[in-house]
Design a protein around this motif. Structure first.
Motif, PDB file in Angstrom:
ATOM      1  N   THR A   1       0.861  -1.179   0.000  1.00 37.39           N
ATOM      2  CA  THR A   1       0.000   0.000   0.000  1.00 37.39           C
ATOM      3  C   THR A   1       0.896   1.227   0.000  1.00 37.39           C
ATOM      4  O   THR A   1       1.447   1.589   1.025  1.00 37.39           O
ATOM      5  N   GLU A   2       1.052   1.827  -1.153  1.00 36.12           N
ATOM      6  CA  GLU A   2       1.973   2.961  -1.248  1.00 36.12           C
ATOM      7  C   GLU A   2       1.389   4.196  -0.560  1.00 36.12           C
ATOM      8  O   GLU A   2       0.176   4.380  -0.510  1.00 36.12           O
ATOM      9  N   LEU A   3       2.286   5.030  -0.075  1.00 38.51           N
ATOM     10  CA  LEU A   3       1.848   6.170   0.731  1.00 38.51           C
ATOM     11  C   LEU A   3       1.713   7.432  -0.123  1.00 38.51           C
ATOM     12  O   LEU A   3       2.611   8.280  -0.176  1.00 38.51           O
TER      13      LEU A   3
ATOM     14  N   TRP B   1       9.907   5.574   2.273  1.00 39.21           N
ATOM     15  CA  TRP B   1      10.681   5.328   3.490  1.00 39.21           C
ATOM     16  C   TRP B   1      11.982   4.647   3.114  1.00 39.21           C
ATOM     17  O   TRP B   1      11.990   3.661   2.376  1.00 39.21           O
TER      18      TRP B   1
ATOM     19  N   LYS C   1      17.361   0.975  12.020  1.00 37.29           N
ATOM     20  CA  LYS C   1      17.374   0.708  13.465  1.00 37.29           C
ATOM     21  C   LYS C   1      18.463  -0.302  13.812  1.00 37.29           C
ATOM     22  O   LYS C   1      18.470  -1.428  13.287  1.00 37.29           O
TER      23      LYS C   1
ATOM     24  N   LEU D   1      18.467  -4.587  14.203  1.00 33.22           N
ATOM     25  CA  LEU D   1      17.359  -5.375  13.667  1.00 33.22           C
ATOM     26  C   LEU D   1      17.920  -6.253  12.549  1.00 33.22           C
ATOM     27  O   LEU D   1      18.981  -5.974  11.986  1.00 33.22           O
TER      28      LEU D   1
ATOM     29  N   PHE E   1      14.697   8.347  16.762  1.00 29.83           N
ATOM     30  CA  PHE E   1      14.059   7.255  16.018  1.00 29.83           C
ATOM     31  C   PHE E   1      14.701   5.920  16.397  1.00 29.83           C
ATOM     32  O   PHE E   1      14.028   4.916  16.580  1.00 29.83           O
TER      33      PHE E   1
ATOM     34  N   ALA F   1      -2.771   4.818   5.293  1.00 31.00           N
ATOM     35  CA  ALA F   1      -2.935   3.764   4.287  1.00 31.00           C
ATOM     36  C   ALA F   1      -3.373   2.472   4.968  1.00 31.00           C
ATOM     37  O   ALA F   1      -2.713   1.992   5.885  1.00 31.00           O
ATOM     38  N   ILE F   2      -4.486   1.932   4.500  1.00 34.15           N
ATOM     39  CA  ILE F   2      -5.033   0.703   5.073  1.00 34.15           C
ATOM     40  C   ILE F   2      -4.303  -0.489   4.472  1.00 34.15           C
ATOM     41  O   ILE F   2      -4.268  -0.649   3.252  1.00 34.15           O
TER      42      ILE F   2
ATOM     43  N   LEU G   1      -0.933   2.173   8.152  1.00 32.97           N
ATOM     44  CA  LEU G   1       0.250   2.958   8.502  1.00 32.97           C
ATOM     45  C   LEU G   1       0.097   4.375   7.982  1.00 32.97           C
ATOM     46  O   LEU G   1      -0.673   4.638   7.065  1.00 32.97           O
ATOM     47  N   SER G   2       0.852   5.266   8.592  1.00 35.78           N
ATOM     48  CA  SER G   2       0.766   6.677   8.241  1.00 35.78           C
ATOM     49  C   SER G   2       1.937   7.041   7.345  1.00 35.78           C
ATOM     50  O   SER G   2       2.994   6.415   7.412  1.00 35.78           O
TER      51      SER G   2
ATOM     52  N   PHE H   1       6.342   6.818  11.343  1.00 38.98           N
ATOM     53  CA  PHE H   1       6.389   5.388  11.087  1.00 38.98           C
ATOM     54  C   PHE H   1       5.802   4.683  12.300  1.00 38.98           C
ATOM     55  O   PHE H   1       6.466   4.492  13.307  1.00 38.98           O
TER      56      PHE H   1
ATOM     57  N   GLU I   1       3.413  -2.630  19.199  1.00 35.34           N
ATOM     58  CA  GLU I   1       4.851  -2.632  19.106  1.00 35.34           C
ATOM     59  C   GLU I   1       5.332  -4.064  19.202  1.00 35.34           C
ATOM     60  O   GLU I   1       4.727  -4.880  19.900  1.00 35.34           O
TER      61      GLU I   1
ATOM     62  N   THR J   1      10.353  -1.730  17.413  1.00 32.86           N
ATOM     63  CA  THR J   1      10.088  -1.092  16.124  1.00 32.86           C
ATOM     64  C   THR J   1       8.593  -0.845  15.989  1.00 32.86           C
ATOM     65  O   THR J   1       7.790  -1.542  16.577  1.00 32.86           O
ATOM     66  N   HIS J   2       8.258   0.157  15.249  1.00 32.59           N
ATOM     67  CA  HIS J   2       6.851   0.463  15.019  1.00 32.59           C
ATOM     68  C   HIS J   2       6.443  -0.019  13.630  1.00 32.59           C
ATOM     69  O   HIS J   2       5.692   0.633  12.933  1.00 32.59           O
TER      70      HIS J   2
ATOM     71  N   PRO K   1       4.863  -1.506  10.351  1.00 31.85           N
ATOM     72  CA  PRO K   1       3.453  -1.666   9.993  1.00 31.85           C
ATOM     73  C   PRO K   1       3.090  -3.131   9.743  1.00 31.85           C
ATOM     74  O   PRO K   1       3.888  -3.877   9.198  1.00 31.85           O
TER      75      PRO K   1
ATOM     76  N   LYS L   1       1.517  -6.083   7.800  1.00 29.52           N
ATOM     77  CA  LYS L   1       1.224  -6.314   6.381  1.00 29.52           C
ATOM     78  C   LYS L   1      -0.116  -7.031   6.234  1.00 29.52           C
ATOM     79  O   LYS L   1      -0.917  -6.693   5.380  1.00 29.52           O
TER      80      LYS L   1
END
Lengths: 343, 375
Positions: free
Chosen positions: A160-162, A173, A180, A183, A320, B174-175, B190-191, B195, B216, B227-228, B230, B232
Motif C-alpha cells: 500500500t503505497e503512501l 521510506w 534501526k 534489527l 528514532f 494507508a489501510i 500505517l501513516s 512510522f 509494538e 520497532t513500530h 506496519p 502487512k
C-alpha cells in the motif's frame, strides 16, 4: 454536470444511414459513448479491438435524443474500440491521446538539501498532476551509489503505497528496519545509505500520470551522505525574528518538509490559532509565517506538536533509533511551546 | 364449497400470521443494514476487502480514511461452490473494463461466505475504484455509485491540531489489511508521516465508536530494540479459548496480541512467535479446520505458502528474544512449506475448497480452487 461533446472517429461499417456516435468527455476523460436514439439499443456491445469476445462492462441508458453507454471506467487514451449490434460491427472509434504539453512534472524532491545524514528516514516526491494508481512506484525510482558505481536498494517496498489523497505526493521510506540498530535487516543488509558516499536518485520518465501520460523527462538529484544525526531537534535552539507582517523561525537544521507545516501553529493570547501562510525556506532549515492579518501588540505562542521530525525521524521527544533498555528520562509532552512578543 | 372456503380462510390466516411475524421479527440483514443509506458511496480508493455476515462487504478506503459497509444483496445461500479454474485473469478483467493489463491492478480478493461468490477490488490508472464479482468465467460490476451502504471515518486520520484550514498537507492513513471478526471490523494501517502501526477495532453496525491500539513488537533480532513496523496482513485465531490477533510484518516476524487488550489507545507489546526469514513479505492469511485440526496459512512474496497448526502455536509459550544471525533463516514455531509459490490472493471458498490467485512460472495470472485436503 458540464459535458463536452466531441465527435470521435467513426467508421460505419455496415450501415448506410449517417447515424451519429459521439464520445462524451468529463474533466478531459472519455467517460461515455452516445449512440443515435434511432438505433435499437438491444444487444449493443462495445469491445476492445484486441479482445472482441469480452463485452465492456457498463450501463446503457436512454436520454431525450440518444442512448448513452457509460463504461465502468473511462475509455483508455490511444485505445481502439468496436461497437457491435448483435453480431454486426456498426462502428469503431479511437480515443485520442492528450497533447504532450500536459505531461506531468516532478516539482519537488524532499529533502531538498543535497547533504543528508546516513540515517535519513524518508523522502517525498511531489508531482504536478495526479499520477497513475497502478504499478509499483519503485519500478520508476533508481538510486545509484556514485561512489561505488552500483545501483542500490534503499527504499522500503510497501504493497500500500503512501500517496496523498490527490495522488500527487508520494512518501518513500528508507527501510526503517535497516536504520534501526541491530534489527535483522540492519544486521544483514546494513544501512540503506552510507556516510562519505554520494548517491543519485533517478525518477524515470516512463512513470505515467492518471491520464496515461509520461513524465516530461527523467529527473535526477544527487546528494552526499554525512554522519548520522543522533540528536533530537530542540525548539529552544530555534532563532525567532519577527515584525508585524512576518515571523521567521530558523531551525538551525533541515526538518521534515511535510511535518513542519502540519505540526506548527501560532496562537494569540486567547489561544486562537492565527491564520496565515507558512513558506519553507533554505532547504527546509527555516520558515516564514505571514499572518493573514498583521500581528498586534501582544504575546504569541508557537505551539509545535512533538511529532515534528528531523531528516532522521528524530522527533521532539525521542530519537528514532533508541535503546529502550536505557532508562533515561523521557519527555512525553505532546506539544512544545515558544513565545514571542509584539510591542 | 365450504371446505374450499375454509381452506382459503386457513391459507389467508397463515399468510397474515406469516406477514405479521415477518414484520415483527426483522431479518438479521434488516437489523445490520437498518442505518444504511442508498446512493453514491463516494468511495475514492479500495485497498482491502472483507466479507461480514449477510453478504455485507467491508471496504477499506485509504483516500477517504474510511471504512464502508456495502450491502451486496448477494444473500442466496450456497453450500458448495463450483470448481474454479481461470487463466489470464488480469487480461480478462482488463478487457471487461475496456483497457489493458498495464492499466489495472488487482488489489484484493474476498469470497462471500453466504453465496460463495468471489469479489475483486481493482485499481485503474486514473484511480476509478472498481469492484467486480466473478460469474462463471466472466465478471460483473458491483456498483459503488448506486448502492446501499454505511460508512465510518477513521479517527485520528488527520492531526488533531490541524484544524486551521491553512491547506496543510493531509495525513495519509494507508489501510494495509481489513477483516470482519465477531461483530467488529479490524483494520491495520500505517501513516505516511510517522512510522507507526495502529490497529483499529470498529463495532458493526457502525455507530461512531471505535477502539484502537498502537502495536509494538520485540524484534527477535535483538530483543532490546522496538520497532513500530506496519502490519502487512493479519488474522484472528483462537488459542485455548482466547482470541488473538496474529499479525505478520515485513521481514517477517509473526506476532501475537491478545484481542481483549486492543482497546483504549493502549500501547501493546506483542509476543513474537516466529521469524520467518528476511527478504520476504507476507501477502495473505487464512485459517480453517481439517481432519479435526485447526490450521493457519500464510502466502508470501518470496516464499511458498506456510502452514501452521494452531496446536503448535499454542504450545509455543515463549517470546523470541534470541538474535537471528543468518540471512534467510526462519526460527520459532514450526511450519510446513506447501508446494504453492507466488500466491498473491488466498481465501476460503467453501467448507471443502480454497480459492487462490497465482502468478505461474510462465507469467500467467490464474484463479483456481483447490481442495482443502491438499493444503
Amino acid at each position: 454536470m458540464y459535458l463536452v461533446f466531441f465527435c470521435a472517429l467513426v467508421v460505419m461499417a455496415c450501415r448506410n444511414d449517417a447515424s451519429e456516435f459521439k464520445i462524451i468527455y468529463e474533466a478531459d476523460r472519455a467517460v461515455a459513448l452516445s449512440l443515435d436514439s434511432g438505433l435499437d439499443s438491444e444487444n449493443i456491445k462495445v469491445v476492445l479491438d484486441t479482445n472482441q469476445s469480452t463485452p465492456i462492462l457498463g450501463a446503457i441508458y436512454k436520454t431525450n435524443d440518444s442512448h448513452i453507454f457509460r463504461p465502468v471506467i473511462p475509455f483508455t487514451n490511444g485505445q481502439k474500440y468496436l461497437v457491435f449490434k448483435d453480431t454486426i460491427q456498426i462502428a469503431e472509434f479511437i480515443i485520442d491521446k492528450n497533447s504532450d504539453e500536459n505531461n506531468p512534472k516532478l516539482t519537488a524532491i524532499f529533502p531538498s538539501i543535497d547533504t543528508v545524514p546516513e540515517n535519513l528516514l524518508k523522502m517525498y516526491l511531489q508531482f504536478s498532476k495526479p499520477m497513475q494508481e497502478v504499478g509499483d512506484a519503485l519500478d520508476y525510482v533508481t538510486v545509484i551509489n556514485e561512489t561505488t558505481g552500483k545501483e542500490v536498494d534503499v527504499f522500503l517496498k510497501l504493497n500500500t503505497e503512501l500517496w496523498n489523497k490527490e495522488h500527487t505526493m508520494l512518501t518513500l521510506w528508507l527501510d526503517p528496519g535497516r536504520i534501526k540498530t541491530d534489527l535483522i535487516p540492519n544486521k544483514t543488509l546494513g544501512l540503506p545509505i552510507l556516510k562519505n558516499n554520494t548517491y543519485t536518485i533517478h525518477i524515470d520518465k516512463s512513470w505515467r500520470d492518471a491520464d496515461g501520460l509520461s513524465l516530461d523527462k527523467t529527473y535526477s538529484k544527487t546528494f552526499n551522505v554525512v554522519e548520522r544525526d543522533a540528536l533530537k531537534p530542540h525548539v529552544e535552539n530555534w532563532e525567532i525574528t519577527v515584525n508585524n507582517a512576518v515571523l521567521t523561525i530558523d531551525f538551525k537544521e533541515p526538518l521534515d518538509a511535510i511535518l513542519v507545516k502540519e505540526t506548527l501553529n501560532i496562537k494569540d493570547e486567547n489561544g486562537t490559532i492565527v491564520l496565515g501562510e507558512i513558506v519553507l525556506k533554505t532547504n527546509e532549515t527555516s520558515l516564514e509565517f505571514r499572518p493573514k492579518h498583521d500581528f498586534t501588540s501582544q504575546t504569541y505562542t508557537i505551539s509545535v506538536d512533538s511529532k515534528l521530525e528531523d531528516l532522521a525521524g528524530n522527533n521532539l521527544n525521542h530519537l528514532f533509533d533508541r535503546d529502550v533498555t536505557q532508562h533515561t528520562a523521557t519527555d512525553n509532552s505532546e506539544y512544545k511551546t515558544l513565545t514571542f512578543k509584539i510591542d | 364449497m365450504k371446505r374450499i372456503t375454509l381452506g382459503i380462510f386457513f391459507i389467508a390466516t397463515a399468510l397474515v400470521v406469516l406477514v405479521a411475524s415477518k414484520e415483527s421479527t426483522p431479518s438479521t440483514n434488516d437489523i445490520l443494514t437498518s442505518n444504511f443509506i442508498e446512493g453514491n458511496t463516494g468511495i475514492a480508493s479500495i485497498n482491502a476487502l472483507s466479507f461480514g455476515p449477510e453478504g455485507i462487504l467491508f471496504i477499506g478506503d485509504s483516500k477517504n480514511a474510511a471504512i464502508y459497509a456495502l450491502d451486496t444483496k448477494d444473500n442466496a445461500s450456497v453450500a458448495t461452490s463450483e470448481r474454479i479454474g481461470i487463466g489470464e485473469v488480469d487480461e480478462k478483467i482488463a478487457a471487461s473494463l475496456g483497457t489493458t493489463t498495464d492499466n489495472i491492478r488487482i488489489t484484493d480478493m474476498a469470497v462471500n461466505p453466504v453465496s460463495k461468490a468471489v469479489y475483486f477490488s481493482v485499481n485503474v490508472t486514473d484511480g476509478t475504484p472498481v469492484i467486480l464479482k466473478l460469474k462463471g468465467e466472466s465478471f460483473e460490476n458491483v456498483s459503488l455509485t448506486d448502492a446501499s451502504f454505511s460508512k465510518i471515518e477513521l479517527e485520528n486520520a488527520i492531526a488533531v491540531d490541524a484544524k486551521d484550514h491553512r491547506n496543510r498537507p493531509q495525513r495519509v492513513w494507508a489501510i494495509s489489511d481489513l477483516r470482519y471478526h465477531d461483530g467488529n471490523v479490524l483494520v491495520s494501517g500505517l501513516s505516511n508521516k510517522e512510522f507507526s502501526s495502529t490497529f483499529r477495532s470498529i463495532p458493526f453496525p457502525f455507530k461512531g465508536n471505535q477502539d484502537y491500539a498502537s502495536l509494538e513488537i520485540w524484534h527477535a533480532a535483538h530483543g532490546k530494540y522496538e520497532t513500530h513496523a506496519p502490519i502487512k496482513t493479519f488474522d484472528v485465531i483462537k488459542i485455548e479459548g482466547k482470541d488473538y490477533l496474529m499479525a505478520s510484518y515485513t521481514c517477517t516476524p509473526l506476532v501475537l496480541f491478545p484481542m481483549e487488550d486492543i482497546k483504549g489507545g493502549k500501547h501493546l507489546k506483542g509476543r513474537t512467535v516466529a521469524e520467518l526469514g528476511a527478504g520476504n513479505s507476507p501477502l495473505d492469511m487464512i485459517s480453517f479446520e481439517k481432519g479435526g485440526q485447526q490450521y493457519f496459512f500464510m502466502s508470501n512474496t518470496n516464499r511458498p505458502i506456510m502452514r501452521f497448526k494452531y496446536e503448535t502455536i499454542a504450545d509455543f509459550k515463549d517470546t523470541m528474544t534470541e538474535p537471528v544471525t543468518e540471512f534467510g533463516v526462519a526460527t520459532g514455531v514450526a511450519y510446513d512449506n506447501l508446494p504453492m509459490v507466488n500466491v498473491l490472493q488466498l481465501d476460503n471458498l467453501d467448507a471443502e475448497k480454497v480459492v487462490y490467485m497465482q502468478r505461474t512460472s510462465s507469467g500467467d495470472l490464474i484463479l483456481r480452487s483447490r481442495p482443502k485436503r491438499w493444503m
